[in-house]
Design an enzyme around this catalytic site. Structure first.
Site, PDB file in Angstrom:
ATOM      1  N   ASP A   1      24.661  13.531  28.913  1.00 30.05           N
ATOM      2  CA  ASP A   1      24.107  14.616  28.105  1.00 30.05           C
ATOM      3  C   ASP A   1      22.606  14.346  27.934  1.00 30.05           C
ATOM      4  O   ASP A   1      22.091  13.289  28.318  1.00 30.05           O
ATOM      5  CB  ASP A   1      24.839  14.754  26.758  1.00 30.05           C
ATOM      6  CG  ASP A   1      24.670  16.159  26.175  1.00 30.05           C
ATOM      7  OD1 ASP A   1      23.813  16.908  26.664  1.00 30.05           O
ATOM      8  OD2 ASP A   1      25.393  16.513  25.227  1.00 30.05           O
TER       9      ASP A   1
HETATM   10  C1  BGC Z   1      23.950  19.607  24.775  1.00 38.39           C
HETATM   11  C2  BGC Z   1      24.740  19.960  26.017  1.00 38.39           C
HETATM   12  C3  BGC Z   1      23.889  20.762  26.976  1.00 38.39           C
HETATM   13  C4  BGC Z   1      22.621  20.018  27.269  1.00 38.39           C
HETATM   14  C5  BGC Z   1      21.724  20.722  28.266  1.00 38.39           C
HETATM   15  C6  BGC Z   1      22.575  19.067  25.090  1.00 38.39           C
HETATM   16  O1  BGC Z   1      21.803  18.978  23.945  1.00 38.39           O
HETATM   17  O2  BGC Z   1      24.671  18.676  24.020  1.00 38.39           O
HETATM   18  O3  BGC Z   1      25.893  20.647  25.661  1.00 38.39           O
HETATM   19  O4  BGC Z   1      24.623  21.017  28.138  1.00 38.39           O
HETATM   20  O5  BGC Z   1      21.909  19.827  26.061  1.00 38.39           O
HETATM   21  O6  BGC Z   1      21.177  21.863  27.754  1.00 38.39           O
END
Ligand code: BGC
Length: 758
Positions: A285
């Site tokens: 993530d």
């Molecule tokens: C979130 C994810 C997301 C990623 C990319 C993160 O802050 O937890 O769910 O896919 O950002 O945008």
């Protein structure tokens, strides 16, 4: 107690079998040839995922010098870049300027629609309709790929039992059985039958794992749970996505048993790859590798090496892999095969999409106009939104409203375009959303509608500042709150019926949007209290990204329709339901508590050794002094304009073997005055187990349509697999004993039958 030995032998066997399977997995000659040509630096470059910041940047970091890095072969993929022209520019850099011409992946968070925004996932799940959910995923994939995206950071399948956690909005609620069905459906919808088809995309199941169980509902917080709970309650939806062939997995921010997911070898290798047989790519993530420094696991070099060794392939935004892996390799802290394996999985993902044959496969400049926001897609968004609404109360059967009445339409969300799409709609366009005021005018042009804002979503300026990061969601009016209220009362006094649209602003749920008080904000409560004093019929249209505590409002003489955040067609869909063009059929997928103190609260609770008696307090039993154990609204709850009667529950067998299935049949009659749909739900109670069973578990459901007066026999099959659970040794088994079956309209279903597993 069972003999441990055979278990151990079986586990060793499974391990060896999987290891052989992984070894024997077909390698892809084209990818292997490429790997042979690559330098260590080029391989590390493929593990780097960047965002130039065009989309929603959810961390504090946004990637810098992206163009230079692509040219230097230091980027494997981008996200937050869209539109065939823009994507082409980036793809050309990679293909024309790097030695091996390896194309980039283009990712995006297409969580509930791309440009055609559908209801938030918690709302979508309330439809319990797999065909509709698949349609949402298909339309999302078609629109996103038309805009050059080939990798979707969805589905989010985290089980969530704490509505304080804002991201409960993004998933399918609390239940592993329903959550698994939805996970599978979404993966199939995004990836389609043939992943090289240019209107399909790689799906990414997230957030692996247990992200929804963060302590106290505070985002990114510690997670700590037993393995039996993990396997039985929290892991099934991720596994369902893997079994459905999901191409990629995203590791979560939280720790799992003391090690953050992105560096957790037990999670990413032992469980995911060896036990479950996943052979796709794992991406971190947003900066979750770097965040292991703050978690207390070492410096950037250490945590990056830890992540690689754990089985993480791609590093999102943080660039820990890019900046430290070579050094770790030189110092003997990571090996070339470890880097090669990660790179292989990234290249295989690109190969799956057919990007080596044609890096511009998704870049047809004619497609956006043809495929995005078509009238058909908007029509689907309208129909699907209507099917996500849940009717909580219909006081004096006032709903559906007649089409020619005098209505006071009030409330801060009644004409608030900025709050219709819901959280995590970075690719949607708030300007295109239909407000409730507009929807009413479209659907009932002959009604006399007087609008007044009535209240601010909240009068709290600090809250407004915190919520308004992606745009004005809580707008504090120049007019004094007293003046707003006075206008609403004037409108109410001159109307026959009051409809008040109240609840949460869009970004009051979602990422980094946890709340400890999940009631309707006080400014609006005050308005509702005043409106009730008019004695006129009052319909509350309630918007939120989570279960709220609404005990006070629920006890008022009002009707309540829960609409979540419905998406781009919000107003039209709400008007369709309020005026009876569609009879609501949604059912809750997360329990609504009476108060915050009951949280976590969910339907599949265990019994305890001292179960509380029904409807009364008893000392030394498992209850509270100040509130009953039951929730305000149970899992599976939702009314219709019509009524359904259940009778004659019968099972096809009364005794089955451990590998047999059983079917339950019930008679369902529509005894009310409207045609309508009902979600028939089947719950199972395992009376005796080697580990404590939940009192009830959802094990089947079917959505059926009945004309008024019509009766149908509904049969739901419970497979042998559905009788199984993970025991204390984490083996998936069924055990002999008595079972009870309950079928009905929600998780309090009372029609009962029983059978024995021999
Ligand atoms: C979130 C994810 C997301 C990623 C990319 C993160 O802050 O937890 O769910 O896919 O950002 O945008």
């Amino acid at each position: 107690m069972k003999n441990q030995k055979p278990t151990y032998i079986v586990q060793v066997f499974i391990f060896l079998f999987n290891a052989v399977l992984i070894q024997a997995q077909e390698t892809i000659p084209q990818v292997e040839e490429l790997l042979d040509k690559m330098t260590l630096e080029e391989k590390i470059g493929q593990l780097n995922l960047l965002t130039p910041g065009g989309g929603v940047a959810t961390g504090s970091v946004v990637s810098k010098n992206v163009e230079e890095k692509i040219n230097a072969g230091q980027v494997g993929g981008l996200f937050g870049v869209s539109g065939p022209e823009r994507v082409r520019v980036a793809q050309e850099l990679a293909v024309n300027n790097t030695r091996l011409k390896i194309p980039l992946l283009f990712g995006s968070d297409v969580i509930h629609g791309y440009k055609t925004t559908f209801p938030i996932p918690l709302g979508l799940s309330s439809s319990w309709d797999m065909d509709l959910i698949k349609k949402v995923a298909r339309i999302s994939a078609t629109e996103a790929t038309a805009d050059g995206i080939n990798w979707n950071f969805s589905p989010m399948v985290d089980i969530a039992r704490d509505p304080r956690w804002g991201r409960i909005a993004e998933g399918a609620g609390e239940d592993p059985f329903l959550g698994s069905a939805i996970a599978k459906t979404m993966v199939e919808g995004y990836q389609g039958e043939d992943i090289t088809d240019p209107n399909t995309m790689l799906a990414c199941v997230k957030h692996f794992a247990l992200y929804g169980a963060s302590e106290a509902g505070r985002d990114y917080h510690t997670v700590d749970m037993s393995r039996t709970r993990m396997f039985n309650q929290y892991l099934p939806p991720y596994k369902a996505a893997i079994d459905a062939g999901v191409a990629t997995v995203m590791s979560s921010f939280n720790d799992v048993d003391g090690v953050p997911a992105s560096g957790n070898k037990w999670l990413l290798t032992d469980l995911l790859r060896e036990r479950w047989g996943f052979n796709g790519m794992v991406v971190s993530d947003y900066t979750s590798v770097n965040e292991m420094i703050a978690h207390g696991l070492g410096d950037l070099q250490q945590v990056s090496a830890l992540a690689l060794k754990a089985g993480l392939d791609m590093d999102m935004v943080g660039e820990g892999f890019l900046t430290t892996l070579k050094r770790s390799y030189d110092e003997g802290k990571v090996t070339e095969p470890e880097i090669t394996n990660a790179c292989r999985r990234v290249l295989e993902a690109k190969h799956k999409l057919g990007l080596f044959e044609d890096p511009y496969r998704y870049l047809d400049e004619k497609r956006p106009k043809k495929d995005i926001l078509t009238p058909e897609n908007r029509q689907s968004a309208r129909e699907i939104a209507a099917r996500s609404f849940v009717l909580f109360k219909n006081h004096n059967q006032i709903l559906p409203l007649k089409k020619d009445v005098k209505i006071a339409l009030v409330g801060p969300l009644a004409d608030s375009r900025n709050n219709m799409l819901g959280t995590w709609a970075p690719t949607g366009d708030t300007k295109l959303a239909i407000t409730i005021l507009e929807g009413f005018k479209n659907v009932v042009p002959n009604a006399k509608i007087t609008y007044a804002k009535g209240a601010n979503i909240s009068n709290d300026k600090e809250l407004a500042n915190r919520v308004n990061v992606f745009g004005p969601r809580i707008e504090i009016d120049k007019k004094a709150p007293e003046k707003l209220l006075q206008e609403a009362m004037e409108a109410a006094n001159s109307a026959d019926i009051i409809v008040a649209v109240v609840g949460e602003a869009t970004e009051m749920s979602g990422e980094a949007a946890s709340r400890t008080d999940i009631s309707i904000p006080e400014s609006q409560k005050k308005m509702i209290r005043e409106l009730v004093t008019t004695g006129k019929p009052l319909v509350l249209v309630l918007m939120s990204g989570r279960p709220l505590t609404i005990l006070e409002e629920f006890n008022m003489p009002v009707s309540i329709l829960q609409v979540w955040h419905p998406g781009v067609e919000a107003g039209n869909a709400i008007a369709d339901v309020i005026f009876g063009n569609y009879n609501p059929s949604g059912k809750l997928t997360a329990t609504w508590p009476r108060n915050v103190g009951q949280i976590p609260i969910y339907h599949s609770v265990k019994n305890t050794g001292r179960p509380a008696p029904k409807d009364k307090f008893e000392k030394f039993k498992s209850n509270y002094l100040d509130v009953e154990n039951t929730p305000l609204l149970p899992f599976g709850y939702g009314l219709s304009y019509t009524s359904f009667e259940y009778s004659d529950l019968v099972l096809d067998k009364t005794e089955i073997g451990q590998n047999e299935s059983i079917s339950a049949t019930v008679s369902l009659t529509n005894v009310g005055n409207y045609d309508g749909e009902e979600v028939v739900q089947l719950y199972l109670r395992d009376m005796e187990r080697s580990i404590t069973p939940p009192i009830r578990e959802l094990k089947g459901f079917q959505k059926v349509f009945l004309k008024k007066g019509e009766s149908k026999k509904v049969t739901i099959k419970v497979s042998a697999e559905d009788l199984k659970f993970y025991n204390g040794n984490l083996e998936f088994v069924s055990e002999p004993g008595d079972f009870e079956v309950y079928v009905g309209t929600d998780s309090n279903a009372s029609l009962k039958a029983s059978f024995i597993v021999k």
